[in-house]
Design a protein around this motif. Structure first.
Motif, PDB file in Angstrom:
ATOM      1  N   THR A  10       2.063   1.662  -0.135  1.00 28.63           N
ATOM      2  CA  THR A  10       2.963   2.755   0.242  1.00 28.63           C
ATOM      3  C   THR A  10       4.305   2.705  -0.518  1.00 28.63           C
ATOM      4  OG1 THR A  10       3.833   1.705   2.014  1.00 28.63           O
ATOM      5  CG2 THR A  10       1.794   2.521   2.494  1.00 28.63           C
ATOM      6  N   LYS A  11       4.946   3.997  -0.470  1.00 29.65           N
ATOM      7  CA  LYS A  11       6.062   4.129  -1.178  1.00 29.65           C
ATOM      8  C   LYS A  11       7.148   2.960  -0.340  1.00 29.65           C
ATOM      9  CE  LYS A  11       5.701   8.808  -2.583  1.00 29.65           C
ATOM     10  NZ  LYS A  11       6.586  10.195  -2.630  1.00 29.65           N
ATOM     11  N   ASN A  12       7.155   2.818   0.819  1.00 31.00           N
ATOM     12  CA  ASN A  12       7.937   2.054   1.503  1.00 31.00           C
ATOM     13  C   ASN A  12       7.623   0.343   1.180  1.00 31.00           C
ATOM     14  OD1 ASN A  12       9.878   1.660   3.791  1.00 31.00           O
ATOM     15  ND2 ASN A  12       8.210   0.546   4.839  1.00 31.00           N
ATOM     16  N   GLU A  13       6.273   0.244   1.443  1.00 35.05           N
ATOM     17  CA  GLU A  13       6.011  -1.113   0.989  1.00 35.05           C
ATOM     18  C   GLU A  13       6.772  -1.583  -0.653  1.00 35.05           C
ATOM     19  OE1 GLU A  13       1.933  -2.715   2.550  1.00 35.05           O
ATOM     20  OE2 GLU A  13       1.865  -0.981   1.116  1.00 35.05           O
ATOM     21  N   THR A  15       9.170   0.124  -2.244  1.00 37.89           N
ATOM     22  CA  THR A  15      10.628   0.186  -2.123  1.00 37.89           C
ATOM     23  C   THR A  15      11.182  -1.075  -1.572  1.00 37.89           C
ATOM     24  OG1 THR A  15      10.492   2.301  -2.117  1.00 37.89           O
ATOM     25  CG2 THR A  15      12.549   1.239  -1.576  1.00 37.89           C
ATOM     26  N   VAL A  16      10.507  -1.485  -0.382  1.00 37.07           N
ATOM     27  CA  VAL A  16      11.175  -2.942   0.021  1.00 37.07           C
ATOM     28  C   VAL A  16      11.122  -3.985  -0.783  1.00 37.07           C
ATOM     29  CG1 VAL A  16      10.922  -4.475   1.958  1.00 37.07           C
ATOM     30  CG2 VAL A  16      10.878  -1.870   2.573  1.00 37.07           C
ATOM     31  N   SER A  19      13.098  -3.658  -4.153  1.00 41.00           N
ATOM     32  CA  SER A  19      14.437  -3.869  -3.822  1.00 41.00           C
ATOM     33  C   SER A  19      14.940  -5.181  -3.314  1.00 41.00           C
ATOM     34  CB  SER A  19      14.976  -2.743  -2.705  1.00 41.00           C
ATOM     35  OG  SER A  19      14.567  -1.502  -3.017  1.00 41.00           O
ATOM     36  N   LYS A  34       4.941   4.219  -8.427  1.00 45.19           N
ATOM     37  CA  LYS A  34       3.733   4.141  -7.549  1.00 45.19           C
ATOM     38  C   LYS A  34       2.411   4.615  -8.638  1.00 45.19           C
ATOM     39  CE  LYS A  34       1.474   5.244  -3.291  1.00 45.19           C
ATOM     40  NZ  LYS A  34       1.093   6.057  -2.323  1.00 45.19           N
ATOM     41  N   ARG A  50       2.184  -7.589   6.165  1.00 48.57           N
ATOM     42  CA  ARG A  50       3.547  -7.202   5.337  1.00 48.57           C
ATOM     43  C   ARG A  50       3.535  -7.869   3.935  1.00 48.57           C
ATOM     44  NH1 ARG A  50       8.253 -10.000   4.235  1.00 48.57           N
ATOM     45  NH2 ARG A  50       7.620 -11.958   5.314  1.00 48.57           N
TER      46      ARG A  50
END
Length: 138
Positions: A10-13, A15-16, A19, A34, A50
């Motif tokens: 996912t974009k969130n995974e 990015t986290v 970053s 992505k 996670r």
């Protein structure tokens, strides 16, 4: 730890993870990153569902494999996650003759990649040339 080959990230995974290791330029255009991950060979490491690390490679599957990214969340470093990811990747591409990796030139990277059997390009009279089009003029 669970390893997944070519996961649907996912974009969130993304990015986290990127970053967390300070790779902000990579997530500035998250859609592009992505897309690049989807077109690469990726092995991802998960702990309790996670994303804690990944290795990404590009290859012709015959003569060369280029390892573009190896990331492990800072709080998970020192737990052999990077080594596990690399060994799985190297095993997968075992028949490929040349493996090239891009890494920041610091002592930790040097020790890690030498431990895995890599040599620096200068040791083999090789140079790398890079054009980073992400760089912005100030």
């Amino acid at each position: 730890m669970e390893l997944i080959v070519n996961p649907r990230l996912t974009k969130n995974e993304i990015t986290v993870l990127y970053s967390s290791v300070g790779w902000q330029k990579d997530v500035e255009n998250i859609d592009n990153l992505k897309k690049g991950l989807r077109k690469s060979f990726v092995i991802a490491a998960y702990e309790d569902q996670r994303l804690i690390g990944l290795v990404r490679a590009l290859s012709d599957f015959s003569t060369i494999v280029y390892i573009q990214d190896l990331l492990v969340c800072p709080q998970e470093q020192g737990k052999r996650i990077g080594k596990t990811l690399m060994l799985h990747l190297l095993n997968y591409f075992g028949a490929v003759g040349q493996v090239v990796v891009a890494a920041k030139p610091n002592n930790d990277s040097r020790k890690f990649f030498r431990y895995l059997g890599f040599q620096e390009g200068s040791d083999r009279q090789l140079s790398a040339y890079i054009m980073d089009r992400r760089a912005r003029a100030n």
